[in-house]
Design a protein around this motif. Structure first.
Motif, PDB file in Angstrom:
ATOM      1  N   THR A 156       0.843  -1.178   0.000  1.00 30.67           N
ATOM      2  CA  THR A 156       0.000   0.000   0.000  1.00 30.67           C
ATOM      3  C   THR A 156       0.887   1.239   0.000  1.00 30.67           C
ATOM      4  O   THR A 156       2.112   1.134  -0.093  1.00 30.67           O
ATOM      5  N   THR A 192      -3.974   6.749   0.939  1.00 33.59           N
ATOM      6  CA  THR A 192      -4.801   5.617   1.362  1.00 33.59           C
ATOM      7  C   THR A 192      -5.238   5.818   2.810  1.00 33.59           C
ATOM      8  O   THR A 192      -4.401   5.904   3.711  1.00 33.59           O
ATOM      9  N   LEU A 197      -8.296   0.758   4.094  1.00 35.63           N
ATOM     10  CA  LEU A 197      -7.351  -0.346   3.951  1.00 35.63           C
ATOM     11  C   LEU A 197      -7.677  -1.473   4.920  1.00 35.63           C
ATOM     12  O   LEU A 197      -7.632  -2.657   4.552  1.00 35.63           O
ATOM     13  N   THR A 222      -4.498   0.373  -2.673  1.00 36.26           N
ATOM     14  CA  THR A 222      -4.373   1.776  -2.284  1.00 36.26           C
ATOM     15  C   THR A 222      -5.674   2.500  -2.585  1.00 36.26           C
ATOM     16  O   THR A 222      -6.560   1.963  -3.254  1.00 36.26           O
ATOM     17  N   GLY A 223      -5.766   3.729  -2.120  1.00 43.53           N
ATOM     18  CA  GLY A 223      -6.863   4.574  -2.541  1.00 43.53           C
ATOM     19  C   GLY A 223      -6.825   4.754  -4.047  1.00 43.53           C
ATOM     20  O   GLY A 223      -5.762   4.724  -4.666  1.00 43.53           O
ATOM     21  N   ASN A 269      -3.960  -1.066  -8.796  1.00 44.02           N
ATOM     22  CA  ASN A 269      -4.877  -1.873  -7.995  1.00 44.02           C
ATOM     23  C   ASN A 269      -5.530  -3.001  -8.798  1.00 44.02           C
ATOM     24  O   ASN A 269      -6.461  -3.649  -8.319  1.00 44.02           O
ATOM     25  N   TRP A 283      -9.185   8.357  -3.738  1.00 42.48           N
ATOM     26  CA  TRP A 283      -8.507   8.959  -2.583  1.00 42.48           C
ATOM     27  C   TRP A 283      -9.180  10.251  -2.130  1.00 42.48           C
ATOM     28  O   TRP A 283      -9.256  10.526  -0.931  1.00 42.48           O
TER      29      TRP A 283
END
Length: 296
Positions: A156, A192, A197, A222-223, A269, A283
């Motif tokens: 991440t 993130t 998460l 991750t975001g 992702n 995000w």
């Protein structure tokens, strides 16, 4: 029902994992004072206790390792300590999980990559860490994957949460202390929120115990989207109701640090979504939710 052990339980990710505990999800999240990852005896005892307690209750045991030495700059002169926490500790943890047949999810970082890409990194891209922190995290991944444990690595980036030190908290403080703030605009990544998460890691854990988990053993989570630290800072000021024009861009050269920061460390992702797991929200949307939660 899952019974989850979370080493590093008092960090920002650990606390958000602990907050997900419910009647159908037992989470024990000891901090380093209760479970020192560098103490072999303590680590083995914790995994044994988890396995025995879970199976006696008819639950499925799982370890999510949120413990890490994350002081990026300090690691440049304290690599031995970083190695102990980020490599030796996970190696012992993975061996204990292997011997007790407990699945392990190990959290890692974008810093394992060199940070000079021109597209988001995929899990299979070659690593090439340029910092002591990154080297120890990459070695920790190898230790876990080579342990024989049923294990997954989740990388991440740019994590922030309600506790601990992080970029969001720093910007909130500086907004109240300074008229203007200069922030680097030539480093790209994906912020993130640790709460998002944490939910993703539990979803992965449920997939592991219900279906055997994803075939891929290294995943990125991750975001959604990407920005720069400058763009991230402006968004934080907007959430505070402050004028984002008070944030001005600068270059990495103007803000030198002991450990070099990656210029581009966006993680793709795709591996997460392809594994049937829910992608984290964009995000910017997550940042708004973080501040909304903080106001409650």
């Amino acid at each position: 029902m899952l019974s989850v052990l979370v080493p590093g339980g008092t960090g920002q990710l650990g606390r958000d994992l602990a907050a997900l505990s419910s009647p159908s999800l037992e989470i024990v999240a000891p901090g380093s004072a209760e479970l020192d990852l560098t103490s072999t005896g303590a680590v083995v005892a914790a995994v044994v206790e988890l396995a025995e307690r879970a199976r006696a209750a008819g639950h499925q045991p799982l370890v999510v390792n949120a413990a890490a030495y994350t002081a990026v700059d300090a690691a440049e002169t304290d690599e031995r300590r970083a190695f102990a926490v980020n490599v030796d500790g996970p190696r012992v943890l993975a061996a204990a999980c292997s011997s007790r047949r407990v699945p392990l999810v190990h959290v890692s970082t974008d810093y394992v990559f060199p940070g000079d890409a021109d597209r988001p990194y995929e899990p299979e891209d070659p690593v090439g860490p340029r910092t002591a922190y990154g080297r120890t995290k990459a070695a920790g991944e190898d230790a876990v994957l080579g342990s024989g444990a049923q294990s997954w690595i989740v990388r991440t980036s740019w994590v922030y949460g309600a506790t601990g030190a992080n970029f969001v908290k720093t910007m909130v403080r500086l907004e109240g202390e300074r008229e203007t703030v200069s922030v680097v605009d030539d480093q790209h990544g994906s912020p993130t929120w640790s709460a998002d998460l944490a939910a993703g890691l539990i979803e992965l854990g449920e997939s592991i115990v219900e279906t055997g988990g994803p075939a891929r053993r290294v995943l990125h989570c991750t975001g959604g989207g990407e920005t720069t630290w400058f763009g991230f800072a402006r968004a934080i000021f907007e959430e505070l109701g402050a004028d984002p024009a008070r944030v001005s861009p600068c270059t990495t050269e103007e803000f030198p640090r002991p450990a070099p920061r990656p210029a581009y460390s966006v993680l793709s992702n795709k591996s997460w979504a392809d594994s049937g797991l829910t992608p984290l929200r964009p995000w910017r949307e997550a940042l708004a939710a973080y501040f909304a939660a903080a106001r409650r």
